[in-house]
Design an enzyme around this catalytic site. Sequence first.
Site, short mmCIF file in Angstrom:
data_model
loop_
_atom_site.label_atom_id
_atom_site.label_comp_id
_atom_site.label_asym_id
_atom_site.label_seq_id
_atom_site.Cartn_x
_atom_site.Cartn_y
_atom_site.Cartn_z
CG ASP A 140 0.02 9.18 0.59
OD1 ASP A 140 0.13 7.99 0.76
OD2 ASP A 140 -0.62 10.15 1.10
CG HIS A 180 -2.25 -0.89 1.08
ND1 HIS A 180 -3.27 -0.74 0.81
CD2 HIS A 180 -1.83 -2.24 0.88
CE1 HIS A 180 -3.88 -1.78 0.81
NE2 HIS A 180 -3.24 -3.10 0.82
P1 ADP Z 1 -2.93 6.70 4.93
O1 ADP Z 1 -3.54 5.25 4.85
O2 ADP Z 1 -1.41 6.94 4.92
O3 ADP Z 1 -3.32 7.27 6.43
P2 ADP Z 1 -4.81 7.73 3.03
O4 ADP Z 1 -5.04 9.03 2.53
O5 ADP Z 1 -4.51 6.66 1.94
O6 ADP Z 1 -3.69 7.81 3.99
O7 ADP Z 1 -5.92 7.08 3.87
C1 ADP Z 1 -6.33 7.93 5.07
C2 ADP Z 1 -7.81 7.44 5.41
O8 ADP Z 1 -8.00 7.58 6.70
C3 ADP Z 1 -8.80 7.98 4.72
O9 ADP Z 1 -9.87 6.96 4.31
C4 ADP Z 1 -9.48 8.99 5.80
O10 ADP Z 1 -10.88 9.41 5.62
C5 ADP Z 1 -8.93 8.52 7.02
N1 ADP Z 1 -9.07 9.53 8.04
C6 ADP Z 1 -7.93 10.15 7.82
N2 ADP Z 1 -8.07 11.01 9.00
C7 ADP Z 1 -9.06 11.14 9.65
C8 ADP Z 1 -10.13 11.54 10.47
N3 ADP Z 1 -9.51 12.52 11.32
N4 ADP Z 1 -11.19 10.91 11.04
C9 ADP Z 1 -11.42 9.99 10.36
N5 ADP Z 1 -11.10 9.62 9.36
C10 ADP Z 1 -9.79 9.90 8.91
#
Ligand code: ADP
Length: 474
Positions: A365, A157
């Site tokens: 990322d 991922h």
């Molecule tokens: P990573 O997997 O590196 O954290 P991604 O952008 O691929 O980054 O995925 C992040 C996920 O986490 C998304 O689905 C996003 O909606 C969720 N997310 C990030 N911050 C929050 C938050 N404060 N509250 C709820 N969900 C969150």
Amino acid sequence: MSRLVVVSNRVTTPSGRGGATTGGLAMALAAGLREYQGLWFGWSGETTPQFSGDLTTTRAEGVTVSTVDLEEVDVQEYYNGYANKTLWPICHYRIDLTAYDRSFDQGYERVNRRFAETLRPLLRPDDLVWVHDYHLIPLARELRRLGVTNPIGFFLHIPWPARQLLTTLPRHRQLVQALFDYDLVGFQTTDWLAAFEDYVIHEAKGGVGQGGQYSAFGRTTRAAAFPIGIDAKEFAQLSQSSAAAKMYDRMAASTAFRAMIVGVDRLDYSKGLEERFLGYERLLQDNPELLRDVILLQIAPISRDGVDTYQDLRARLDALAGRINGEFAHTDWSPLRYVNRNYRRDELAGIYRAARVGLVTPLRDGMNLVAKEFVAAQDPRDPGVLVLSRFAGAALQMKDALIVNPFSPEEVAEALKQALGMELGERLRRWETLNHGVETEDVSAWRDNFVAALKASRGVVGAGAAAEPASTSA
Ligand code: ADP
């Protein structure tokens, strides 16, 4: 139909909604497995004084979820250690933050062995096994040692690092060699696949054949790019739910109809939050007419707080946010709202929809799902604008975003200015193309493409166990 067995470090209940602290991986798998009636196996997140391999099993929405507890030393060496202090930084191009310790390596190998020993009795002969992410690279090797001959696929991922970086890691060859026990290896983008290929050719002195076949270490596997998506339809629906509408109204009222820029990221150094704040500061410095008319809402839930680097980052961000607010705030307006909370997905959808600009500027990322969620949540009649880092895997698909270099405050500031002033016609044109991509290249397409390729790779390649029959059985 073959059962799908998904293995990942952590598992979450497959409903995929609500207020759980879930990263991109968990959300994607929850959405993907719901339809497949499969088994999801991983660490419970709990510790036990002595590893027993005892399973906790639940069933939810047709998915069997089995978890196992780990010892405290496993968590320190495998999870906080090799996964989060060694592999995460090196895969995000931060060799300056990469810590390597033999004990991390040993913990990583031990936990992968324990996972394999616990999983093996659960496997049926026609299961397809799909292993996820950097925590579990050696899992196929350990399963093969135990005599497992099922097709096993692996999906990474996060980015695959450039060869020049990866070779700074002690025992990098063993790590890469372990990938060749899989029938199929999936990367998020062709960039990461190309970096893997570079290693195979120039470091492992291997070869690349037809149909994405890679040979090295006396073995052959298939590797390809499978860009992950979101459950776009569900997310678009969530953005129109009553919870989203309530959050939308709250945001509109609390920003007093100022233009809102939103960032949503786990608090991680790969997300470029400091650089983002500096880009926003530059926007305010260069455009005094925007003062009082714009707000940056940065949502950044705390992550991996047990690791020093993350605590240091948090302290720096607190200071920077304070400085920017101190520099520009008026009695009736502060420019930056910095929030460390988690939100429910429907609330998040309402927040995205209330924003004029989605600011997604990671320094590196694998994909970035927030960029896709932002697009899916927009009002089709009046969509916001996505500003996206060129170093997010998503930038290869989302070409109609405003693509920026996140290391340049000037570029970020200029893109923000352009986004804030963009006419409806151009916003619609860009959004429609972006949304079409998000809808068609969604999580179901990702899962189906990977699973189809995994089935096909066994027919074509005959890698892994077929190349070297397992000599032991348990
Ligand atoms: P990573 O997997 O590196 O954290 P991604 O952008 O691929 O980054 O995925 C992040 C996920 O986490 C998304 O689905 C996003 O909606 C969720 N997310 C990030 N911050 C929050 C938050 N404060 N509250 C709820 N969900 C969150």
